[in-house]
Write a protein that holds these residues in place. Structure first.
Motif, PDB file in Angstrom:
ATOM      1  N   VAL A 183       0.780  -1.213   0.086  1.00  0.00           N
ATOM      2  CA  VAL A 183      -0.056   0.007  -0.034  1.00  0.00           C
ATOM      3  C   VAL A 183       0.873   1.377   0.049  1.00  0.00           C
ATOM      4  N   ILE A 184       2.056   1.212   0.604  1.00  0.00           N
ATOM      5  CA  ILE A 184       2.620   2.262   0.785  1.00  0.00           C
ATOM      6  C   ILE A 184       4.058   2.498  -0.224  1.00  0.00           C
ATOM      7  N   GLU A 185       4.838   1.474  -0.437  1.00  0.00           N
ATOM      8  CA  GLU A 185       6.033   1.418  -0.973  1.00  0.00           C
ATOM      9  C   GLU A 185       5.795   1.479  -2.556  1.00  0.00           C
ATOM     10  N   GLU A 186       5.140   0.436  -2.818  1.00  0.00           N
ATOM     11  CA  GLU A 186       4.866  -0.055  -4.255  1.00  0.00           C
ATOM     12  C   GLU A 186       4.326   1.300  -4.893  1.00  0.00           C
ATOM     13  N   PRO A 187       3.018   1.863  -4.671  1.00  0.00           N
ATOM     14  CA  PRO A 187       2.294   2.847  -5.481  1.00  0.00           C
ATOM     15  C   PRO A 187       3.277   4.011  -5.526  1.00  0.00           C
ATOM     16  N   VAL A 188       4.272   4.399  -4.320  1.00  0.00           N
ATOM     17  CA  VAL A 188       4.749   5.496  -4.531  1.00  0.00           C
ATOM     18  C   VAL A 188       6.077   5.339  -5.442  1.00  0.00           C
ATOM     19  N   GLN A 189       6.600   4.233  -5.703  1.00  0.00           N
ATOM     20  CA  GLN A 189       7.480   3.988  -6.849  1.00  0.00           C
ATOM     21  C   GLN A 189       7.071   3.964  -8.180  1.00  0.00           C
ATOM     22  N   GLN A 190       5.747   3.268  -8.013  1.00  0.00           N
ATOM     23  CA  GLN A 190       5.124   3.187  -9.580  1.00  0.00           C
ATOM     24  C   GLN A 190       4.568   4.621  -9.841  1.00  0.00           C
ATOM     25  N   ALA A 191       4.439   5.292  -9.093  1.00  0.00           N
ATOM     26  CA  ALA A 191       3.631   6.679  -9.035  1.00  0.00           C
ATOM     27  C   ALA A 191       4.992   7.542  -9.924  1.00  0.00           C
ATOM     28  N   GLU A 192       6.176   7.519  -9.123  1.00  0.00           N
ATOM     29  CA  GLU A 192       7.534   8.081  -9.428  1.00  0.00           C
ATOM     30  C   GLU A 192       7.671   7.728 -10.914  1.00  0.00           C
ATOM     31  N   GLU A 193       7.670   6.291 -11.392  1.00  0.00           N
ATOM     32  CA  GLU A 193       7.956   5.708 -12.541  1.00  0.00           C
ATOM     33  C   GLU A 193       7.128   6.417 -13.716  1.00  0.00           C
ATOM     34  N   ARG A 194       5.855   6.439 -13.366  1.00  0.00           N
ATOM     35  CA  ARG A 194       4.802   7.084 -14.276  1.00  0.00           C
ATOM     36  C   ARG A 194       5.074   8.320 -14.336  1.00  0.00           C
ATOM     37  N   GLN A 195       5.306   9.348 -13.533  1.00  0.00           N
ATOM     38  CA  GLN A 195       5.599  10.721 -13.671  1.00  0.00           C
ATOM     39  C   GLN A 195       6.921  10.863 -14.453  1.00  0.00           C
ATOM     40  N   LYS A 196       7.901  10.096 -14.245  1.00  0.00           N
ATOM     41  CA  LYS A 196       8.906  10.213 -15.313  1.00  0.00           C
ATOM     42  C   LYS A 196       8.717   9.779 -16.423  1.00  0.00           C
ATOM     43  N   ALA A 197       8.184   8.643 -16.750  1.00  0.00           N
ATOM     44  CA  ALA A 197       7.722   8.367 -18.301  1.00  0.00           C
ATOM     45  C   ALA A 197       6.688   9.394 -19.056  1.00  0.00           C
ATOM     46  N   LYS A 198       6.036   9.973 -18.257  1.00  0.00           N
ATOM     47  CA  LYS A 198       5.198  10.920 -18.726  1.00  0.00           C
ATOM     48  C   LYS A 198       5.943  12.190 -19.018  1.00  0.00           C
ATOM     49  N   LYS A 199       6.871  12.548 -18.329  1.00  0.00           N
ATOM     50  CA  LYS A 199       7.644  13.800 -18.567  1.00  0.00           C
ATOM     51  C   LYS A 199       8.642  13.422 -19.681  1.00  0.00           C
ATOM     52  N   ASP A 200       9.192  12.489 -19.747  1.00  0.00           N
ATOM     53  CA  ASP A 200       9.873  12.038 -21.066  1.00  0.00           C
ATOM     54  C   ASP A 200       9.059  12.028 -22.209  1.00  0.00           C
ATOM     55  N   LEU A 201       7.822  11.379 -22.253  1.00  0.00           N
ATOM     56  CA  LEU A 201       7.199  11.487 -23.299  1.00  0.00           C
ATOM     57  C   LEU A 201       6.703  12.756 -23.654  1.00  0.00           C
ATOM     58  N   SER A 202       6.391  13.539 -22.833  1.00  0.00           N
ATOM     59  CA  SER A 202       6.030  15.197 -23.183  1.00  0.00           C
ATOM     60  C   SER A 202       7.174  15.798 -23.797  1.00  0.00           C
ATOM     61  N   ALA A 203       8.311  15.587 -23.136  1.00  0.00           N
ATOM     62  CA  ALA A 203       9.468  16.167 -23.779  1.00  0.00           C
ATOM     63  C   ALA A 203       9.728  15.822 -25.083  1.00  0.00           C
TER      64      ALA A 203
END
Length: 259
Positions: free
Chosen positions: A93-113
């Motif tokens: 509930v705590i660790e995995e979602p945080v990591q996944q959220a960070e990965e999704r955010q990074k992928a989103k920024k990379d795609l946007s760029a």
């Protein structure tokens, strides 16, 4: 027996409704209440709204509530979930979602760029064609939407959208190379894609009537995959018509015939 469903697009709203009711598209009548609006960077976005009405005689005997109850009862036959300790729950509930959220955010920024870079690439191509243009980009998951703006919109679109389709292929190839992954691109200008969709839907119905009258296969001109899909979706509801594609890209075309 009618129920309302929403989604980011009409197709997604319909699929949400079909999944919720556990019925097929042939068992319901679909009424589009609101086609929705994409908006710009999420600003002004509006969900699509559809009404699903049960038309299957067998399903009409049940209310929507009864149908959902039956679905839940059937789902209850699945195996019991494994018992998870508090320690494991905390980890998930705590660790995995945080990591996944960070990965999704990074992928989103990379795609946007990468999408912004593709927009600039298109602008340079158009400049070499003697066309001045600007544009905006929106990304979601593995999709990128590029909306151009230019006083020479007609030249960018070309006859039946051929120039715009070619530029879209160039944009998709460029973005996939720079982003290093599979991404689909939708290139548009002056809402041409939505207008083209309406044209294709009307064309599909007229050609279907021609196929039924002549009892001979009717062939469309070559068109991109997403345009063929629009025609497929319109005609798949007609039980006495079948559709299939022939040829190789970029000259692949659609054929319809009566069953």
């Amino acid at each position: 027996m009618q129920e309302t469903f929403t989604g980011t697009t009409v197709e997604e709203a319909v699929q949400n409704g079909l999944s919720s009711l556990n019925v097929s598209e042939q068992q319901v009548k679909i009424e589009v209440d609101d086609p929705g609006k994409k908006g710009l960077f999420g600003i002004g976005r509006r969900d699509a709204v559809v009404n699903l009405i049960i038309i299957d005689p067998e399903l009409k005997r049940y209310t929507l509530t009864e149908l959902k109850d039956n679905i839940q009862k059937n789902a209850g036959n699945e195996e019991e979930p494994a018992v998870v300790t508090d320690e494991l729950v905390e980890e998930k509930v705590i660790e995995e979602p945080v990591q996944q959220a960070e990965e999704r955010q990074k992928a989103k920024k990379d795609l946007s760029a990468s999408a912004d870079g593709t927009l600039q690439y298109l602008i340079q191509i158009l400049k070499h064609m003697g066309i001045e243009a600007t544009g905006v980009v929106a990304t979601k998951s593995n999709e990128a939407s590029i909306n151009l703006d230019s006083v020479d919109a007609a030249r960018i679109i070309g006859k039946r959208g051929h120039t715009l389709n070619a530029l879209q292929t160039v944009a998709e190839t460029h973005l996939q190379q720079t982003h290093k992954g599979y991404v689909t691109v939708m290139l548009d200008i002056e809402n041409y894609r939505e207008k083209r969709k309406g044209t294709l839907e009307n064309l599909a119905l007229n050609m279907a009537q021609k196929a039924l009258t002549s009892q001979e296969p009717v062939q469309f001109e070559p068109m991109p995959n997403y345009e063929r899909k629009i025609i497929h979706q319109v005609l798949m509801k007609m039980k006495n018509i079948e559709t299939y594609s022939e040829g190789r890209e970029p000259h692949r075309y659609l054929v319809i015939k009566s069953k």
